[in-house]
Design a protein around this motif. Structure first.
Motif, PDB file in Angstrom:
ATOM      1  N   LEU A  22       0.807  -1.213   0.000  1.00  0.00           N
ATOM      2  CA  LEU A  22       0.000   0.000   0.000  1.00  0.00           C
ATOM      3  C   LEU A  22       0.842   1.266   0.000  1.00  0.00           C
ATOM      4  CD1 LEU A  22      -2.685  -1.176   2.566  1.00  0.00           C
ATOM      5  CD2 LEU A  22      -2.835  -1.179   0.086  1.00  0.00           C
ATOM      6  N   THR A  27      -1.821   3.417   6.246  1.00  0.00           N
ATOM      7  CA  THR A  27      -3.088   3.547   5.535  1.00  0.00           C
ATOM      8  C   THR A  27      -4.203   2.974   6.396  1.00  0.00           C
ATOM      9  OG1 THR A  27      -1.881   3.271   3.462  1.00  0.00           O
ATOM     10  CG2 THR A  27      -4.266   2.996   3.369  1.00  0.00           C
ATOM     11  N   GLN A  29      -8.602   2.286   6.899  1.00  0.00           N
ATOM     12  CA  GLN A  29      -9.959   2.261   6.391  1.00  0.00           C
ATOM     13  C   GLN A  29     -10.816   2.880   7.489  1.00  0.00           C
ATOM     14  OE1 GLN A  29     -11.415  -1.598   5.311  1.00  0.00           O
ATOM     15  NE2 GLN A  29     -13.303  -0.803   4.453  1.00  0.00           N
ATOM     16  N   LEU A  72      -4.477  -0.692   7.690  1.00  0.00           N
ATOM     17  CA  LEU A  72      -4.300  -1.594   6.553  1.00  0.00           C
ATOM     18  C   LEU A  72      -2.816  -1.759   6.281  1.00  0.00           C
ATOM     19  CD1 LEU A  72      -6.959  -0.002   4.159  1.00  0.00           C
ATOM     20  CD2 LEU A  72      -7.285  -1.903   5.742  1.00  0.00           C
ATOM     21  N   ARG A  74      -1.994  -4.572   4.087  1.00  0.00           N
ATOM     22  CA  ARG A  74      -2.045  -5.313   2.828  1.00  0.00           C
ATOM     23  C   ARG A  74      -3.473  -5.226   2.276  1.00  0.00           C
ATOM     24  NH1 ARG A  74      -2.030 -10.898   6.207  1.00  0.00           N
ATOM     25  NH2 ARG A  74      -4.185 -10.644   6.724  1.00  0.00           N
ATOM     26  N   TYR A  75      -3.652  -5.556   1.041  1.00  0.00           N
ATOM     27  CA  TYR A  75      -4.962  -5.444   0.425  1.00  0.00           C
ATOM     28  C   TYR A  75      -6.004  -6.323   1.102  1.00  0.00           C
ATOM     29  CZ  TYR A  75      -2.561  -2.928  -3.280  1.00  0.00           C
ATOM     30  OH  TYR A  75      -1.804  -2.023  -3.965  1.00  0.00           O
ATOM     31  N   ILE A  78      -8.614  -4.979   3.816  1.00  0.00           N
ATOM     32  CA  ILE A  78      -9.752  -4.120   3.488  1.00  0.00           C
ATOM     33  C   ILE A  78     -11.044  -4.890   3.698  1.00  0.00           C
ATOM     34  CG2 ILE A  78     -10.896  -2.812   1.650  1.00  0.00           C
ATOM     35  CD1 ILE A  78      -8.088  -2.418   0.419  1.00  0.00           C
TER      36      ILE A  78
END
Length: 80
Positions: A22, A27, A29, A72, A74-75, A78
């Motif tokens: 990322l 980061t 959410q 976050l 890693r993807y 999410i």
């Protein structure tokens, strides 16, 4: 000499970014209601459609909006 210095800097930057897919920054959410509160923007339509379920704050976390934010790394972190 200058080219060598610049190449070294570029390699170091790539190495820092490689640690997280990322990017080099933390980061999160967050619920859209928190974004609306922080920015003062009218995000009512987006707030109504927000499917992110804010986390229940842990007992040892200071109360407030940031307690509901999900870090976050890693993807796959999410929540949709």
């Amino acid at each position: 000499m200058l080219e060598t210095v610049l190449q070294g800097r570029a390699r170091r930057r790539r190495g820092r970014r490689a640690g997280s897919p990322l990017g080099p920054f933390r980061t999160f959410q967050v619920p859209i209601t928190d974004l609306a509160d922080l920015t003062g923007l009218d995000l009512a339509p987006a707030t109504a459609a927000d499917r992110f379920r804010a986390l229940t704050p842990a007992a040892d976390v200071e109360p407030g909006p940031s307690a509901r934010w999900r870090l976050l790394t890693r993807y796959a972190d999410i929540a949709l």
